[in-house]
Design a protein around this motif. Structure first.
Motif, PDB file in Angstrom:
ATOM      1  N   ASP A 115      51.118 -34.211 105.976  1.00 58.36           N
ATOM      2  CA  ASP A 115      51.013 -33.634 104.643  1.00 58.36           C
ATOM      3  C   ASP A 115      52.153 -32.665 104.370  1.00 58.36           C
ATOM      4  O   ASP A 115      52.133 -31.917 103.394  1.00 58.36           O
ATOM      5  CB  ASP A 115      49.667 -32.934 104.449  1.00 58.36           C
ATOM      6  CG  ASP A 115      49.441 -31.800 105.440  1.00 58.36           C
ATOM      7  OD1 ASP A 115      50.310 -31.562 106.310  1.00 58.36           O
ATOM      8  OD2 ASP A 115      48.392 -31.143 105.359  1.00 58.36           O
ATOM      9  N   MET A 116      53.158 -32.688 105.257  1.00 57.92           N
ATOM     10  CA  MET A 116      54.323 -31.830 105.099  1.00 57.92           C
ATOM     11  C   MET A 116      55.536 -32.515 105.714  1.00 57.92           C
ATOM     12  O   MET A 116      55.431 -33.173 106.748  1.00 57.92           O
ATOM     13  CB  MET A 116      54.091 -30.461 105.758  1.00 57.92           C
ATOM     14  CG  MET A 116      55.237 -29.486 105.569  1.00 57.92           C
ATOM     15  SD  MET A 116      54.824 -27.806 106.125  1.00 57.92           S
ATOM     16  CE  MET A 116      54.640 -28.055 107.891  1.00 57.92           C
ATOM     17  N   MET A 117      56.663 -32.381 105.057  1.00 59.96           N
ATOM     18  CA  MET A 117      57.945 -32.813 105.604  1.00 59.96           C
ATOM     19  C   MET A 117      58.783 -31.571 105.875  1.00 59.96           C
ATOM     20  O   MET A 117      58.769 -30.622 105.085  1.00 59.96           O
ATOM     21  CB  MET A 117      58.672 -33.729 104.619  1.00 59.96           C
ATOM     22  CG  MET A 117      60.044 -34.192 105.112  1.00 59.96           C
ATOM     23  SD  MET A 117      60.886 -35.273 103.922  1.00 59.96           S
ATOM     24  CE  MET A 117      61.318 -34.076 102.639  1.00 59.96           C
ATOM     25  N   ALA A 153      65.487 -33.988  92.820  1.00 63.19           N
ATOM     26  CA  ALA A 153      65.792 -35.204  92.065  1.00 63.19           C
ATOM     27  C   ALA A 153      64.769 -36.302  92.335  1.00 63.19           C
ATOM     28  O   ALA A 153      64.571 -37.196  91.499  1.00 63.19           O
ATOM     29  CB  ALA A 153      67.196 -35.693  92.416  1.00 63.19           C
ATOM     30  N   ASP A 154      64.101 -36.216  93.470  1.00 60.22           N
ATOM     31  CA  ASP A 154      63.039 -37.169  93.824  1.00 60.22           C
ATOM     32  C   ASP A 154      61.659 -36.604  93.550  1.00 60.22           C
ATOM     33  O   ASP A 154      60.647 -37.181  93.960  1.00 60.22           O
ATOM     34  CB  ASP A 154      63.138 -37.560  95.303  1.00 60.22           C
ATOM     35  CG  ASP A 154      64.252 -38.569  95.569  1.00 60.22           C
ATOM     36  OD1 ASP A 154      64.734 -39.201  94.600  1.00 60.22           O
ATOM     37  OD2 ASP A 154      64.633 -38.730  96.746  1.00 60.22           O
ATOM     38  N   GLY A 155      61.592 -35.448  92.896  1.00 60.32           N
ATOM     39  CA  GLY A 155      60.304 -34.842  92.578  1.00 60.32           C
ATOM     40  C   GLY A 155      59.655 -34.125  93.742  1.00 60.32           C
ATOM     41  O   GLY A 155      58.447 -33.876  93.720  1.00 60.32           O
ATOM     42  N   ILE A 156      60.452 -33.753  94.754  1.00 60.14           N
ATOM     43  CA  ILE A 156      59.921 -33.100  95.953  1.00 60.14           C
ATOM     44  C   ILE A 156      60.265 -31.617  95.920  1.00 60.14           C
ATOM     45  O   ILE A 156      61.441 -31.237  95.844  1.00 60.14           O
ATOM     46  CB  ILE A 156      60.505 -33.729  97.242  1.00 60.14           C
ATOM     47  CG1 ILE A 156      60.313 -35.248  97.251  1.00 60.14           C
ATOM     48  CG2 ILE A 156      59.881 -33.093  98.481  1.00 60.14           C
ATOM     49  CD1 ILE A 156      58.881 -35.698  97.198  1.00 60.14           C
ATOM     50  N   GLU A 157      59.250 -30.765  95.970  1.00 58.01           N
ATOM     51  CA  GLU A 157      59.458 -29.318  96.030  1.00 58.01           C
ATOM     52  C   GLU A 157      59.696 -28.894  97.481  1.00 58.01           C
ATOM     53  O   GLU A 157      59.092 -29.436  98.406  1.00 58.01           O
ATOM     54  CB  GLU A 157      58.239 -28.575  95.476  1.00 58.01           C
ATOM     55  CG  GLU A 157      58.000 -28.782  93.996  1.00 58.01           C
ATOM     56  CD  GLU A 157      58.976 -28.027  93.130  1.00 58.01           C
ATOM     57  OE1 GLU A 157      59.588 -27.054  93.643  1.00 58.01           O
ATOM     58  OE2 GLU A 157      59.144 -28.400  91.956  1.00 58.01           O
ATOM     59  N   SER A 158      60.560 -27.912  97.663  1.00 59.28           N
ATOM     60  CA  SER A 158      60.839 -27.415  99.013  1.00 59.28           C
ATOM     61  C   SER A 158      60.721 -25.894  99.033  1.00 59.28           C
ATOM     62  O   SER A 158      61.055 -25.215  98.064  1.00 59.28           O
ATOM     63  CB  SER A 158      62.237 -27.848  99.470  1.00 59.28           C
ATOM     64  OG  SER A 158      63.222 -27.479  98.526  1.00 59.28           O
ATOM     65  N   CYS A 167      58.183 -29.037 102.856  1.00 65.18           N
ATOM     66  CA  CYS A 167      57.889 -29.763 101.620  1.00 65.18           C
ATOM     67  C   CYS A 167      56.476 -30.329 101.669  1.00 65.18           C
ATOM     68  O   CYS A 167      56.180 -31.174 102.525  1.00 65.18           O
ATOM     69  CB  CYS A 167      58.868 -30.918 101.435  1.00 65.18           C
ATOM     70  SG  CYS A 167      60.610 -30.438 101.550  1.00 65.18           S
ATOM     71  N   PRO A 168      55.585 -29.884 100.786  1.00 62.85           N
ATOM     72  CA  PRO A 168      54.245 -30.479 100.748  1.00 62.85           C
ATOM     73  C   PRO A 168      54.317 -31.907 100.211  1.00 62.85           C
ATOM     74  O   PRO A 168      54.985 -32.163  99.206  1.00 62.85           O
ATOM     75  CB  PRO A 168      53.477 -29.559  99.791  1.00 62.85           C
ATOM     76  CG  PRO A 168      54.525 -28.939  98.930  1.00 62.85           C
ATOM     77  CD  PRO A 168      55.760 -28.836  99.771  1.00 62.85           C
ATOM     78  N   ILE A 169      53.643 -32.816 100.900  1.00 63.78           N
ATOM     79  CA  ILE A 169      53.637 -34.220 100.484  1.00 63.78           C
ATOM     80  C   ILE A 169      52.201 -34.739 100.480  1.00 63.78           C
ATOM     81  O   ILE A 169      51.268 -34.037 100.877  1.00 63.78           O
ATOM     82  CB  ILE A 169      54.540 -35.088 101.380  1.00 63.78           C
ATOM     83  CG1 ILE A 169      54.133 -34.972 102.855  1.00 63.78           C
ATOM     84  CG2 ILE A 169      56.010 -34.674 101.210  1.00 63.78           C
ATOM     85  CD1 ILE A 169      54.933 -35.871 103.793  1.00 63.78           C
ATOM     86  N   ALA A 170      52.037 -35.991 100.062  1.00 62.19           N
ATOM     87  CA  ALA A 170      50.705 -36.497  99.724  1.00 62.19           C
ATOM     88  C   ALA A 170      49.804 -36.753 100.929  1.00 62.19           C
ATOM     89  O   ALA A 170      48.585 -36.794 100.789  1.00 62.19           O
ATOM     90  CB  ALA A 170      50.844 -37.782  98.912  1.00 62.19           C
ATOM     91  N   VAL A 213      49.664 -25.776 101.517  1.00 65.95           N
ATOM     92  CA  VAL A 213      48.309 -26.185 101.892  1.00 65.95           C
ATOM     93  C   VAL A 213      47.635 -27.010 100.797  1.00 65.95           C
ATOM     94  O   VAL A 213      46.541 -27.527 101.000  1.00 65.95           O
ATOM     95  CB  VAL A 213      47.436 -24.969 102.261  1.00 65.95           C
ATOM     96  CG1 VAL A 213      48.093 -24.155 103.357  1.00 65.95           C
ATOM     97  CG2 VAL A 213      47.163 -24.093 101.049  1.00 65.95           C
ATOM     98  N   ASP A 214      48.294 -27.155  99.664  1.00 64.28           N
ATOM     99  CA  ASP A 214      47.693 -27.868  98.536  1.00 64.28           C
ATOM    100  C   ASP A 214      48.144 -29.326  98.423  1.00 64.28           C
ATOM    101  O   ASP A 214      47.678 -30.041  97.535  1.00 64.28           O
ATOM    102  CB  ASP A 214      48.018 -27.140  97.222  1.00 64.28           C
ATOM    103  CG  ASP A 214      47.407 -25.749  97.174  1.00 64.28           C
ATOM    104  OD1 ASP A 214      46.323 -25.573  97.774  1.00 64.28           O
ATOM    105  OD2 ASP A 214      48.008 -24.861  96.541  1.00 64.28           O
ATOM    106  N   GLY A 215      49.046 -29.752  99.295  1.00 66.58           N
ATOM    107  CA  GLY A 215      49.542 -31.121  99.208  1.00 66.58           C
ATOM    108  C   GLY A 215      50.599 -31.292  98.146  1.00 66.58           C
ATOM    109  O   GLY A 215      50.924 -30.358  97.409  1.00 66.58           O
ATOM    110  N   GLY A 216      51.154 -32.487  98.069  1.00 69.55           N
ATOM    111  CA  GLY A 216      52.234 -32.739  97.127  1.00 69.55           C
ATOM    112  C   GLY A 216      52.336 -34.222  96.804  1.00 69.55           C
ATOM    113  O   GLY A 216      51.390 -34.991  97.026  1.00 69.55           O
TER     114      GLY A 216
END
Length: 306
Positions: free
Chosen positions: A134-136, A164-169, A183-186, A296-299
């Protein structure tokens, strides 16, 4: 051990016996085990959410940061029965075991127990138990004479590329010499897919700025450059947990940063970003709260390979 060197305490209903609280674990600054326990207790409201449901690798320094240390994944024999353990696969275990009983630090009592064992450094994977990542993490490792300032410049480039890919860091120091972008991911893609995406981004930036960035692990290629270590997303690897202490001469900690600080450092503002000490980190929590709370909220899901 004399009785006076042991103190019985109760932490959230759990009975603990603390020992050698006056023992100096950071000789250069005189920072004691009691102060380590105090730090972890005070930082726990923001630290624990980043530990919940993650198997914990500890680095223990029973004789202080100048003494011998050891990595510990398996629960020690003296583990209290109320500490949460999870039996999980352990690829590459130094003990030759296929599975280990990992400690999971979900509460303050467990955190205090670990601090009393001189588990100064806490490291966690990018995934929770029985789940995909859930994190990169984009780990930035400077090769001398490059340092933290140069890491900040590369961090800004990575932020823009990921956006640019919609990924917050979200940036943090490592507490040693480098930094990480988290980076929070799905949590719907495998560690291999996450690692592949991180590698594509690292390779792309290394091609664009070859004098400053490398995406290759070979140490001969690193002097004067920032190595973007995409391999930290391998399922078998861990990254230092936010707010964890580090085994440096003085008690530094992995510290969340604001992007304004990172940008200022990249533009040459002296001291805008540095490896912060334990007292500074506690003060920053008063000012900023947990800058990494969004983790902790995902992305979103990462883009597919191309």
């Amino acid at each position: 051990m004399p009785a006076e060197q042991r103190v019985r305490v109760e932490v959230e209903g759990r009975a603990l016996e603390l020992s050698n609280l006056d023992k100096v674990l950071y000789p250069a600054s005189g920072f004691t085990k009691g102060e380590v326990i105090d730090y972890y207790t005070r930082i726990s409201p923001v630290l624990l959410p980043h530990l919940v449901d993650r198997p914990l690798t500890r680095i223990r320094y029973p004789n202080g940061v100048e003494g011998n240390f050891f990595f510990e994944k398996n629960a020690p024999a003296s583990t209290p029965d109320w500490v949460r353990l999870e039996r999980l696969p352990a690829p590459g275990s130094s003990k030759g075991r296929e599975e280990l009983d990992y400690v999971v630090c979900d509460d303050l009592a467990t955190l205090v127990w670990l601090a009393n064992l001189a588990a100064l450094e806490l490291h966690t994977p990018q995934w929770k138990i029985d789940a995909d990542p859930d994190m990169m993490v984009m780990d930035l490792d400077p090769g001398a004479p490059a340092g933290l300032v140069e890491c900040c410049g590369v961090a800004v480039l990575i932020r823009e590329r990921l956006a640019a890919d919609g990924i917050e860091s979200y940036p943090k120091t490592s507490g040693k010499k480098g930094m990480q972008l988290c980076c929070p991911i799905a949590g719907t893609q495998s560690a291999e897919e996450v690692s592949d995406y991180a590698r594509r981004i690292a390779d792309e930036l290394a091609r664009e700025v070859p004098k400053s960035i490398t995406a290759k692990m070979a140490k001969r290629l690193r002097p004067g450059k920032i190595f973007i270590d995409w391999s930290q997303n391998n399922a078998a690897k861990t990254t230092v947990t936010p707010y964890s202490l580090r085994a440096q001469p003085t008690p530094s900690a992995s510290t969340p940063l604001t992007w304004a600080e990172v940008e200022a450092a990249a533009e040459g503002e002296p001291g805008a970003v540095r490896q912060f000490g334990a007292a500074e980190v506690l003060a920053r929590i008063e000012e900023y709260g947990d800058l990494l709370a969004p983790l902790v909220d995902g992305g979103p899901q990462l883009p597919a390979g191309r």
